[in-house]
Design an enzyme around this catalytic site. Structure first.
Site, PDB file in Angstrom:
ATOM      1  CE  LYS A   1      -3.501   7.250  -5.039  1.00 48.23           C
ATOM      2  NZ  LYS A   1      -2.513   8.035  -5.468  1.00 48.23           N
TER       3      LYS A   1
ATOM      4  CD1 TRP B   1       1.256  12.333  -4.393  1.00 43.88           C
ATOM      5  CD2 TRP B   1       2.544  10.774  -5.460  1.00 43.88           C
ATOM      6  NE1 TRP B   1       1.100  10.992  -4.004  1.00 43.88           N
ATOM      7  CE2 TRP B   1       1.998  10.222  -4.380  1.00 43.88           C
ATOM      8  CE3 TRP B   1       3.585   9.919  -6.069  1.00 43.88           C
ATOM      9  CZ2 TRP B   1       2.155   9.008  -4.064  1.00 43.88           C
ATOM     10  CZ3 TRP B   1       3.699   8.775  -5.721  1.00 43.88           C
ATOM     11  CH2 TRP B   1       2.904   7.966  -4.747  1.00 43.88           C
TER      12      TRP B   1
ATOM     13  CG  ASP C   1      -0.497  13.197 -10.933  1.00 43.24           C
ATOM     14  OD1 ASP C   1      -1.384  12.802 -10.787  1.00 43.24           O
ATOM     15  OD2 ASP C   1       0.683  12.868  -9.899  1.00 43.24           O
TER      16      ASP C   1
HETATM   17  C1  LIG Z   1      -1.041   8.076  -5.850  1.00 43.41           C
HETATM   18  C2  LIG Z   1      -0.578   8.926  -6.535  1.00 43.41           C
HETATM   19  C3  LIG Z   1       0.540   8.638  -7.616  1.00 43.41           C
HETATM   20  C4  LIG Z   1       1.212   7.520  -7.890  1.00 43.41           C
HETATM   21  O1  LIG Z   1       0.139   6.700  -8.275  1.00 43.41           O
HETATM   22  P1  LIG Z   1       0.390   5.188  -8.902  1.00 43.41           P
HETATM   23  O2  LIG Z   1      -0.814   4.771  -9.790  1.00 43.41           O
HETATM   24  O3  LIG Z   1       0.721   4.372  -7.494  1.00 43.41           O
HETATM   25  O4  LIG Z   1       1.807   4.970  -9.644  1.00 43.41           O
HETATM   26  C5  LIG Z   1       0.894  10.006  -8.408  1.00 43.41           C
HETATM   27  N1  LIG Z   1       0.420  11.108  -8.290  1.00 43.41           N
HETATM   28  C6  LIG Z   1      -0.440  11.483  -7.136  1.00 43.41           C
HETATM   29  C7  LIG Z   1      -1.168  12.762  -7.168  1.00 43.41           C
HETATM   30  C8  LIG Z   1      -1.191  10.476  -6.497  1.00 43.41           C
HETATM   31  O5  LIG Z   1      -1.851  10.658  -5.644  1.00 43.41           O
END
Ligand SMILES: *Cc1c(COP(=O)(O)O)cnc(C)c1O
Length: 360
Positions: free
Chosen positions: A195, A101, A171
């Site tokens: 998540k 990511w 993030d």
């Molecule tokens: C799932 C995830 C993403 C991507 O998320 P989307 O909403 O599908 O764009 C980005 N960063 C992390 C840490 C993730 O777990």
């Protein structure tokens, strides 16, 4: 109706109480005679929903007054572009690449300026977090970027980096609201909610006032400008109304559980159950470095791809689902977010023990 133990990395398990409340309010939201899905985003009912959601999130996380909270669309991936477009004012930004990511975010930022990878753990197949004390932060970096919990590899930062005064951008998609956070230590925190917080379709951005560009950015799409979203309270256009409503219910649920301190204790207890089993197992092995282990995503392997596949299939029969590892790494991964009950982790460990004995 039989609910399974759902170990999906995302979209993921939600609290049963929240789903029940949403079901009860489906046809008639609090006496207004319609569902949240059917109402205007400019209605007083929806205004109540989004304002209450923000207030509860502020309370849960202790978000200071000088931070704005945005409920947006486009997922975490859209923020990979929005962040450099809004924040890379010097044309330079530093990225720590600790998994897929953060690597994607770094690559996207390179479209817009000199995004530098200042540390990476790719040499170790992202099984660890780079040493945050050894970072060489660029003097002219606009910000320092991390992915605090790498969902696929199951690592998390044991501590935050010293960014030498540069704003820290994180993030937190897969560790959002899993433990208390010191918001003041960040310039911007964001995450897709699917998540650990709510249904897919919402991304929450928490950004310090002074990082929001004051002027219109002529080359940046209107929707991607934080200024647009701040000026309009996330209501420049139609927001993901139903998703925001569910997030709001989850915030209420978290408050009722005792807030983020209580979640941290519970999450650590669940993670310890699983890691303790893995550490004594002769069949299964955790793949992330011990110091950097995530308490949300727990990848593990047997070392034999056929046996892994057999485990995943038999687990499913036993009501333990979505335990297959990410397609890029294989093996297994148990995501044990806030809404996964301890009983689910206990059932998983008991099943692993049984499987191990059968294959001794
Ligand atoms: C799932 C995830 C993403 C991507 O998320 P989307 O909403 O599908 O764009 C980005 N960063 C992390 C840490 C993730 O777990």
């Amino acid at each position: 109706m039989a609910r399974v133990y759902n170990f999906s990395a995302g979209p993921a398990v939600l609290p049963e109480e929240v789903l029940q409340q949403a079901a009860a309010e489906m046809l008639d939201y609090q006496g207004c005679g319609m569902s949240v899905m059917e109402m205007s985003h400019r209605s007083k009912e929806f205004k109540g929903i989004i304002e209450t959601a923000e207030a509860d999130l502020r309370e849960l996380m202790g978000i200071p007054e000088n931070y704005r909270v945005l409920f947006l669309q486009g997922g975490a991936s859209q923020q990979f572009a929005a962040i450099p477009l809004n924040l890379m004012t010097t044309g330079v930004a530093d990225y720590v690449v600790s998994g897929s990511w953060s690597k994607k975010a770094w690559k996207e930022a390179k479209r817009f300026g000199d995004a530098r990878c200042i540390a990476s753990s790719e040499d170790g197949n992202f099984s660890y977090v780079p040493d945050v004390d050894a970072l060489e932060i660029s003097d002219d970096a606009s910000y320092v970027y991390i992915c605090q919990n790498e969902t696929i590899y199951g690592t998390r930062y044991p501590k935050l980096p010293d960014t030498k005064g540069k704003p820290l951008v994180a993030d937190v998609s897969s560790c959002f609201l899993s433990e208390p956070v010191e918001v003041e230590r960040y310039g911007l925190i964001y995450g897709g909610v699917q998540k650990n917080v709510g249904p897919a379709g919402v991304v929450i951005v928490i950004v310090r006032d002074d990082l929001v560009p004051e002027e219109d950015l002529p080359t940046v799409p209107t929707m991607l400008q934080y200024k647009t979203q701040v000026d309009n309270g996330s209501l420049y256009n139609t927001p993901p109304c139903y998703g925001i409503y569910i997030c709001g219910l989850v915030f209420k649920w978290l408050k009722a559980q005792g807030g983020l301190k209580a979640m941290k204790l519970r999450n650590e207890e669940k993670a310890a159950l699983l890691y303790d089993f893995l550490d004594q197992s002769k069949l299964f092995k955790a793949t992330a470095r011990a110091e950097d282990r995530s308490i949300m995503n727990v990848p593990f392997i047997t070392g034999d791809a056929d046996l892994d596949a057999q485990f995943v299939a038999e687990a499913k029969e036993a009501g333990i689902v979505n335990i297959k590892g990410h397609r890029s790494v294989g093996g297994m991964r148990a995501s044990i977010y806030n809404a996964m009950p301890k009983a689910g982790v206990e059932a998983l460990v008991a099943f692993m023990d049984k499987f191990e004995k059968a294959h001794a």
